[in-house]
Design an enzyme around this catalytic site. Structure first.
Site, mmCIF file in Angstrom:
data_model
loop_
_atom_site.group_PDB
_atom_site.id
_atom_site.type_symbol
_atom_site.label_atom_id
_atom_site.label_comp_id
_atom_site.label_asym_id
_atom_site.label_seq_id
_atom_site.Cartn_x
_atom_site.Cartn_y
_atom_site.Cartn_z
ATOM 1 N N ASP A 52 0.821 -1.208 0.000
ATOM 2 C CA ASP A 52 0.000 0.000 0.000
ATOM 3 C C ASP A 52 0.856 1.259 0.000
ATOM 4 O O ASP A 52 2.082 1.216 0.178
ATOM 5 C CB ASP A 52 -0.910 0.015 1.237
ATOM 6 C CG ASP A 52 -1.932 -1.108 1.212
ATOM 7 O OD1 ASP A 52 -2.301 -1.549 0.104
ATOM 8 O OD2 ASP A 52 -2.351 -1.533 2.297
ATOM 9 N N TYR A 110 6.657 -10.072 7.162
ATOM 10 C CA TYR A 110 6.530 -8.624 7.313
ATOM 11 C C TYR A 110 7.245 -8.184 8.586
ATOM 12 O O TYR A 110 7.314 -8.911 9.581
ATOM 13 C CB TYR A 110 5.065 -8.209 7.368
ATOM 14 C CG TYR A 110 4.400 -8.155 6.017
ATOM 15 C CD1 TYR A 110 4.452 -6.989 5.245
ATOM 16 C CD2 TYR A 110 3.747 -9.259 5.499
ATOM 17 C CE1 TYR A 110 3.865 -6.935 3.994
ATOM 18 C CE2 TYR A 110 3.151 -9.217 4.251
ATOM 19 C CZ TYR A 110 3.208 -8.054 3.508
ATOM 20 O OH TYR A 110 2.631 -8.012 2.265
#
Length: 253
Positions: A52, A110
């Site tokens: 994003d 992540y």
């Protein structure tokens, strides 16, 4: 036709995510433009994931097709010479024709970086989330343990609906402190939209006592986004690693 696998790193601050968009600057758009410049033909790059706006990547994988005989080392040097300073090609290798950066991916890791100090650090602007409150690391360890395994993560998805497949497997979740920097690592076979950011935001709500320490099992069972905590800021999030072999799942320093 050659299939090339590239590993890149980027600072996502000034980009509207990875995926190409018609009216916005994206990582994919910039890469395709500069790769086409070096290879002298239009092309499409296929990424391992979508990140994003404002999200970074330490090791992001993609692939492309070309008939040009340029050596991988020369391609890396040539493209890096044209790319802006916030995107870098780390490596390039020729892979088998059927390789796909997204569909051959077995999992991802992540990283969420938290600058845990009373005063902000101007050298970490947009690279770590500044969090002033004390972090009760022992309180968060249980929540991290509760998320490991196969669960329905509907509560941790910003855009889930009744038809969405929201079951994912988390291989590992850990917290490390290095001075004022707290790093949260989460690896799994797949992630939902904003899943890691919602999970980190929920951890911060647990840290502040807004949610109980043992809230994770109840939140997962609720299958309701409203049961989870806040969504953490995008600029603390990094796609850290991408796994194409099971042996890569283990955490390494």
């Amino acid at each position: 036709m050659r299939t090339l696998k590239l590993t890149i790193a980027y600072r996502g601050t000034r980009y509207h995510g990875f995926q190409r968009q018609p009216n916005a600057i994206t990582i994919q758009g910039v890469l395709e433009q500069q790769l086409a410049r070096v290879l002298n033909h239009p092309l499409t790059v296929y990424g391992c994931s979508r990140t994003d706006t404002g999200v970074h990547a330490n090791r992001f994988c993609l692939h492309l097709h070309t008939e040009r005989p340029i050596p991988c080392k020369n391609l890396v040097r040539g493209v890096n010479g044209y790319l802006p300073d916030d995107i870098s090609v780390l490596s390039c290798e020729e892979v088998h024709e059927g390789f796909h950066a997204r569909f051959d991916c077995l999992g991802k890791e992540y990283l969420y970086r938290i600058h845990n100090h009373e005063s902000k650090n101007p050298f970490l602007t947009d690279l770590a989330y500044h969090y002033r409150r004390p972090l009760h690391e022992e309180r968060l360890q249980q929540a991290l343990a509760d998320v490991v395994g196969t669960h329905d993560f509907h509560s941790f998805c910003a855009q889930a609906n009744e038809k969405s497949d929201t079951v994912r497997t988390i291989y590992g979740a850990s917290l490390e402190r290095h001075g004022d920097m707290v790093e949260i690592y989460i690896s799994g076979n797949g992630f939902l939209y904003n899943m890691v950011r919602i999970f980190v935001g929920t951890l911060l709500d647990i840290n502040e006592g807004k949610l109980p320490q043992d809230a994770l099992p109840q939140i997962l069972a609720a299958k309701d986004r409203l049961a989870a905590g806040r969504t953490a800021m995008a600029h603390g999030l990094y796609l850290n690693r991408v796994f194409y072999e099971e042996k890569e799942f283990a955490r390494t320093e």
